[in-house]
Design a protein around this motif. Structure first.
Motif, PDB file in Angstrom:
ATOM      1  N   ALA A 106     -10.671 -14.509  -0.639  1.00 41.16           N
ATOM      2  CA  ALA A 106     -10.683 -13.505  -0.409  1.00 41.16           C
ATOM      3  C   ALA A 106      -9.005 -13.092   0.617  1.00 41.16           C
ATOM      4  N   SER A 107      -8.705 -14.032   0.898  1.00 41.13           N
ATOM      5  CA  SER A 107      -8.002 -14.444   2.284  1.00 41.13           C
ATOM      6  C   SER A 107      -6.412 -14.544   1.211  1.00 41.13           C
ATOM      7  N   PHE A 108      -6.484 -15.655   0.599  1.00 38.89           N
ATOM      8  CA  PHE A 108      -5.950 -15.498  -1.059  1.00 38.89           C
ATOM      9  C   PHE A 108      -5.329 -14.145  -1.556  1.00 38.89           C
ATOM     10  N   LEU A 109      -6.490 -12.762  -1.776  1.00 39.00           N
ATOM     11  CA  LEU A 109      -6.134 -12.208  -2.548  1.00 39.00           C
ATOM     12  C   LEU A 109      -5.862 -10.562  -1.110  1.00 39.00           C
ATOM     13  N   THR A 110      -6.357 -11.067   0.051  1.00 39.18           N
ATOM     14  CA  THR A 110      -5.378 -10.236   0.791  1.00 39.18           C
ATOM     15  C   THR A 110      -3.490 -10.504   1.031  1.00 39.18           C
ATOM     16  N   ARG A 111      -4.092 -11.732   1.489  1.00 42.54           N
ATOM     17  CA  ARG A 111      -2.483 -11.999   1.717  1.00 42.54           C
ATOM     18  C   ARG A 111      -1.499 -11.749   0.508  1.00 42.54           C
ATOM     19  N   ALA A 112      -2.329 -11.659  -0.929  1.00 41.60           N
ATOM     20  CA  ALA A 112      -1.237 -11.353  -2.089  1.00 41.60           C
ATOM     21  C   ALA A 112      -1.045  -9.553  -2.262  1.00 41.60           C
ATOM     22  N   ALA A 113      -2.153  -9.080  -1.046  1.00 41.35           N
ATOM     23  CA  ALA A 113      -1.802  -8.116  -1.190  1.00 41.35           C
ATOM     24  C   ALA A 113      -1.109  -7.112  -0.519  1.00 41.35           C
ATOM     25  N   GLU A 114      -0.904  -8.179   0.690  1.00 41.72           N
ATOM     26  CA  GLU A 114      -0.085  -7.249   1.671  1.00 41.72           C
ATOM     27  C   GLU A 114       2.118  -7.581   1.131  1.00 41.72           C
ATOM     28  N   PHE A 115       1.944  -9.005   0.196  1.00 43.82           N
ATOM     29  CA  PHE A 115       3.083  -9.168  -0.386  1.00 43.82           C
ATOM     30  C   PHE A 115       3.429  -8.158  -0.980  1.00 43.82           C
ATOM     31  N   LEU A 116       2.249  -7.733  -1.874  1.00 39.59           N
ATOM     32  CA  LEU A 116       2.634  -6.228  -2.656  1.00 39.59           C
ATOM     33  C   LEU A 116       3.097  -5.372  -1.822  1.00 39.59           C
ATOM     34  N   ASP A 117       2.517  -5.186  -0.973  1.00 35.85           N
ATOM     35  CA  ASP A 117       2.427  -3.983  -0.700  1.00 35.85           C
ATOM     36  C   ASP A 117       3.894  -3.956   0.410  1.00 35.85           C
ATOM     37  N   GLN A 118       4.591  -4.844   0.828  1.00 31.43           N
ATOM     38  CA  GLN A 118       5.839  -4.757   0.776  1.00 31.43           C
ATOM     39  C   GLN A 118       6.395  -5.207  -0.459  1.00 31.43           C
ATOM     40  N   ALA A 119       6.726  -5.757  -1.123  1.00 33.38           N
ATOM     41  CA  ALA A 119       7.122  -5.172  -2.652  1.00 33.38           C
ATOM     42  C   ALA A 119       7.672  -3.470  -2.766  1.00 33.38           C
ATOM     43  N   MET A 120       6.172  -2.594  -2.508  1.00 33.99           N
ATOM     44  CA  MET A 120       5.932  -1.774  -3.233  1.00 33.99           C
ATOM     45  C   MET A 120       6.843  -0.462  -2.362  1.00 33.99           C
ATOM     46  N   ALA A 121       6.808  -0.772  -1.120  1.00 33.86           N
ATOM     47  CA  ALA A 121       7.335  -0.328   0.020  1.00 33.86           C
ATOM     48  C   ALA A 121       8.866   0.154  -0.328  1.00 33.86           C
ATOM     49  N   PRO A 122       9.281  -0.385  -0.697  1.00 36.51           N
ATOM     50  CA  PRO A 122      11.020   0.892  -1.510  1.00 36.51           C
ATOM     51  C   PRO A 122      10.910   1.727  -2.726  1.00 36.51           C
ATOM     52  N   PHE A 123       9.159   1.198  -3.206  1.00 31.54           N
ATOM     53  CA  PHE A 123       9.330   2.133  -4.647  1.00 31.54           C
ATOM     54  C   PHE A 123       8.807   3.623  -3.693  1.00 31.54           C
ATOM     55  N   GLU A 124       7.465   3.088  -2.923  1.00 35.65           N
ATOM     56  CA  GLU A 124       6.881   4.240  -2.147  1.00 35.65           C
ATOM     57  C   GLU A 124       8.088   4.890  -1.443  1.00 35.65           C
ATOM     58  N   MET A 125       9.215   4.948  -0.396  1.00 29.26           N
ATOM     59  CA  MET A 125      10.596   5.130   0.227  1.00 29.26           C
ATOM     60  C   MET A 125      11.336   6.021  -1.304  1.00 29.26           C
ATOM     61  N   MET A 126      11.583   5.295  -2.246  1.00 29.30           N
ATOM     62  CA  MET A 126      11.843   5.951  -3.052  1.00 29.30           C
ATOM     63  C   MET A 126      11.244   7.277  -4.154  1.00 29.30           C
TER      64      MET A 126
END
Length: 875
Positions: A106-126
């Motif tokens: 779960a810890s790995f998945l949480t951190r992976a999700a945080e990383f993905l969210d950061q990568a998705m942020a430009p897409f969301e802004m775009m």
């Protein structure tokens, strides 16, 4: 060892290799399609994600994730591509590390999700930006569509406005090239289907006036021009009336792009307005004429009023009425507008433009109107050019009928072309019918009056009409202080003519006598036919009995001296006449005629051809006529002579002039003073030859004195009113002056003040002519005439003669002395000389010398002298 770090060391994402087995260079990746960016991005994303899962550089890893997401977005990778890379990395990580517990997983998945969210942020802004941009684009599209619809509607409205505008509309640029025109523009300016878009206005209308070009230039500079009416000449020469409104139009930058013209051809409307105005004028003309017909019952007065109304209310340039028949017509009356009066004074219009006799004769023969609506094109008009020069462009000749036939014409001239159209002629024909009706009525009235007041045989006034005119003339004579005479003329033994030659010869003789008498009397006098053989004559404003006798003698000699040729018979007629004078022989017309009948009966019983009512008048007239006859012979027999009264210089006593005085050496009465015969010379006109004789005798005496070695002085000659009024006065004076050597002053003129003022302007010209001949002019009896000094500065005079009455009164009262002193001062201030006449004693001479009077004349100085004694005086 940390398991996360261990997982990183043990696992690396699978990166595909190309055929050469080389890995792509991540630093040179630009195009994911052409450069194989996806494998490089998977590797970089997986490396960064594994680093983050193993706890390396948390903040930097998340920042790296954001940059990777932005880079993927910029490189046009989709979210699915990003999720694919993330999923592949997690699967690899899970396979390699095999987490020990669910908590670690779960810890790995949480951190992976945080990383993905950061990568998705430009897409969301775009995505959000895209959504907003799309929304804005949609909104802008809606606005642009709305504007496009509004523009389309505006253009459609403009098109419909221009197409259906009652005015002609044209839009032009700054070079006056057409951008847009309405169909009405083509129609109004006769352009047909010609395409003028892009053409210059001046190419389409090369005849544009210079004044209009200036208006266009002002409007292109920002002005607005409006004209209610302007004249436009087309290429074919036709003239149109145009109204316009011109505005500049502006570009989006606020600069003037050109002009818009709104024009309307109003020629038809103006023509209708003119037509309505003409019809209204003619209606007013008819109304005023009908009112005149009711008010006026005399033909000539009615025709004068018709002509006046035609010009003043009908606005015709000229109107005239003529009466006659198919052989000739005479103008009865004429009225012109103000602009024609000067030309009419020269006789051009009356004698030429009116005298289209052939045309008028045709109207009288056929009884139908004739119209010329364009005089310039009327080749048959004899005086066409004279009409055009005086502004006459069209005219109509209307017949005037009486008793069922044309007896006259009404001619109306207009300054407008084609004035007399069908509607106008309909009204004008009605006007002519109304005038004809009035003429019929007047003719009937004239017939009744003729039968009541005129002799049916000779056409002369009868006794009743003569009495009526005599009563009116008596009232005038009483009011004006005049003398009038009544003469009754009877034909001696007229019954013998009827008995010998027949009644028809007697009637013809009476008609011939009436015609002869009518030609011998003036228009102010009246001839009437009383009975069978008696004619009555009223002489208005005569000077007295002698004048009446002269008129009667001229009538008897002129009418009854020559024989009458009647029906092949030569007849000599003798007459008797009786004369009465107002007021001496009667205070009213009845008494005058009654006493004239008494005088006629006395003449019929005597040997005299005529007698006055009063016996003493017959004796007086006889003496007067005898004196006249002797005066007629006096000039022939050289019975007249001249005396001269000297004029003396007040300062040194020298003779400076002579006044010639006429005397008559009557064989019966001896030397006669002029007061007893000068009035007769003036009444009979003999003063004209006698006056010329005086000038020539004075000139002859002057030459005789010169031949004797003397130095004669100028001789003054008195002028009579008859001489000054005569039309040949200047010519006669010139013929006498031609006998005087150039530069020599021989004759002067003396004229009484009252005579000089009768016709001041004419007399000024005559006296100036005398001065030009070297003669000096003196005003005689100054102060006894009009006593007005305002004319002295205008008159060509040199001397003033103070009347004798003022000189006599000078010694008797201070006021008399003041008058003489004032006259002398006035004359000197006007650079005029002063002569005092009637100086009879030394006291008067002393006073006049003290008052600085220039010359003295009177019995104290010298009595009138014959020429022989004048010679001794000069020597």
């Amino acid at each position: 060892m940390d398991k996360r770090k261990q997982g990183v060391d043990l696992w690396r994402p699978v990166i595909p290799h190309d055929n050469a087995g080389a890995s792509p260079d991540l630093r040179t990746v630009d195009d994911p399609v052409s450069t194989g960016f996806m494998p490089s991005f998977h590797f970089e994303y997986g490396t960064a994600l594994l680093d983050y899962l193993h706890g390396r550089s948390d903040e930097g890893a998340l920042q790296h994730a954001y940059e990777l997401g932005r880079k993927a977005a910029v490189s046009r990778l989709s979210i699915l591509d990003l999720h694919g890379a993330h999923h592949d990395t997690l699967l690899g990580f899970a396979a390699e590390t095999r987490p020990a517990s669910e908590h670690e997983t779960a810890s790995f998945l949480t951190r992976a999700a945080e990383f993905l969210d950061q990568a998705m942020a430009p897409f969301e802004m775009m995505h959000r930006g895209y959504v907003e941009s799309v929304a804005q684009l949609r909104e802008m599209n809606e606005v642009l569509k709305h504007h496009a619809d509004a523009l389309h509607q505006s253009e459609e409205r403009m098109r419909l406005f221009i197409k259906h505008n009652p005015a002609a509309v044209a839009m032009l640029d700054k070079e006056m090239r057409y951008l847009l025109v309405s169909p009405r523009w083509h129609a109004d300016y006769r352009l047909g289907d010609r395409d003028i878009i892009g053409l210059s206005h001046y190419d389409v209308f090369p005849e544009t006036p210079a004044a209009w070009r200036d208006i266009y230039d002002r409007c292109l500079a920002g002005a607005i021009d409006k004209r209610d009416e302007a004249q436009f000449t087309r290429a074919d020469g036709t003239l149109d009336s145009v109204r316009w409104e011109i505005h500049p139009w502006y570009t989006a930058q606020g600069e003037i792009g050109g002009i818009i013209m709104f024009t309307e051809v109003i020629t038809e409307r103006k023509n209708q307005e003119k037509k309505i105005a003409r019809l209204s004028r003619i209606q007013a003309l008819m109304s005023a004429t009908n009112a005149a017909i009711v008010r006026i019952t005399e033909r000539n007065a009615l025709m004068r009023e018709v002509c006046r109304i035609s010009v003043e209310q009908g606005n015709f340039r000229m109107a005239w009425v003529g009466f006659g028949n198919s052989r000739g017509v005479s103008v009865s009356c004429i009225t012109r507008s103000m602009g024609l009066k000067e030309q009419a004074a020269s006789g051009v219009i009356t004698n030429k433009a009116l005298e289209e006799q052939a045309l008028v004769m045709r109207v009288l023969r056929c009884g139908k109107p004739i119209v010329y609506n364009d005089i310039a094109k009327a080749r048959r008009l004899r005086y066409r050019e004279e009409c055009l020069q005086n502004g006459l462009r069209s005219f109509a000749v209307l017949p005037l009928c009486a008793a069922g036939k044309a007896v006259g014409v009404l001619c109306l001239y207009s300054a407008e072309l084609r004035f007399f159209d069908r509607e106008e002629m309909k009204l004008l024909n009605e006007l002519a019918d109304d005038i004809s009706y009035a003429l019929n009525h007047i003719v009937n009235e004239e017939k009744i009056n003729y039968l009541a007041y005129y002799n049916s045989l000779t056409g002369k006034p009868n006794r009743d009409l003569f009495y009526d005119r005599l009563r009116r003339q008596v009232e005038i004579a009483r009011h004006e202080g005049q003398v009038l005479a009544v003469l009754l003329v009877d034909i001696v033994r007229f019954s013998n003519v009827n008995d010998t030659f027949g009644r028809h010869v007697g009637d013809a003789l009476l008609q011939e006598i009436a015609d002869r008498l009518d030609t011998k009397i003036s228009s102010h006098d009246t001839l009437a036919h009383f009975g069978i053989d008696v004619f009555a004559i009223m002489l208005a404003d005569i000077r007295g009995a002698a004048n009446a006798a002269h008129v009667l003698e001229r009538l008897l000699d002129g009418c009854f001296g020559p024989a009458f040729q009647i029906d092949g018979n030569e007849l000599y007629v003798a007459v008797k006449a009786g004369i009465t004078l107002y007021p001496g022989d009667g205070e009213d017309g009845d008494t005058l005629v009654k006493n004239a009948e008494i005088a006629l009966r006395k003449a019929q019983k005597s040997a005299d051809s005529y007698l006055f009512y009063r016996r003493e008048m017959n004796a007086s007239v006889a003496r007067r006529l005898t004196l006249e006859n002797r005066l007629y012979r006096a000039l022939e027999r050289d019975e007249f002579t001249l005396y001269y009264q000297p004029k003396f210089n007040t300062v040194n006593g020298d003779v400076v002039g002579l006044e010639s005085l006429l005397r008559w050496n009557d064989p019966d009465a001896g030397l006669t003073l002029p007061s007893s015969f000068i009035p007769i010379l003036e009444e009979t006109g003999m003063i004209l030859p006698v006056g010329r004789w005086i000038m020539e005798r004075a000139l002859s005496d002057y030459r005789d004195w010169q031949k004797q070695g003397l130095a004669p002085v100028p001789i003054a000659v008195n002028l009579s009113v008859v001489q000054l009024r005569h039309r040949d006065f200047v010519d006669g004076l010139t013929s006498v002056g031609a006998q005087i050597p150039a530069g020599e002053r021989v004759l002067d003129l003396e004229i009484t003040e009252s005579i000089l003022m009768e016709d001041l302007e004419q007399n000024i010209a005559k006296l100036q002519a005398a001065r030009d001949m070297g003669m000096k002019v003196a005003i005689d009896d100054f102060g006894t005439g009009y006593s007005s000094l305002s004319y002295l500065t205008r008159l060509p005079i040199d001397l003033l003669k103070i009347d004798r009455s003022f000189v006599v009164d000078m010694n008797q009262s201070p006021s008399g002395l003041a008058i003489v002193s004032s006259v002398i001062s006035l004359a000197h201030s006007l650079q005029l000389g002063v002569i005092a006449e009637g100086v009879d004693d030394g006291e008067q001479a002393k006073l006049l010398k003290l008052l600085r009077c220039d010359q003295l004349q009177g019995f104290y100085c010298s009595v009138p002298l014959p020429r022989e004694e004048v010679a001794r005086l000069l020597s």
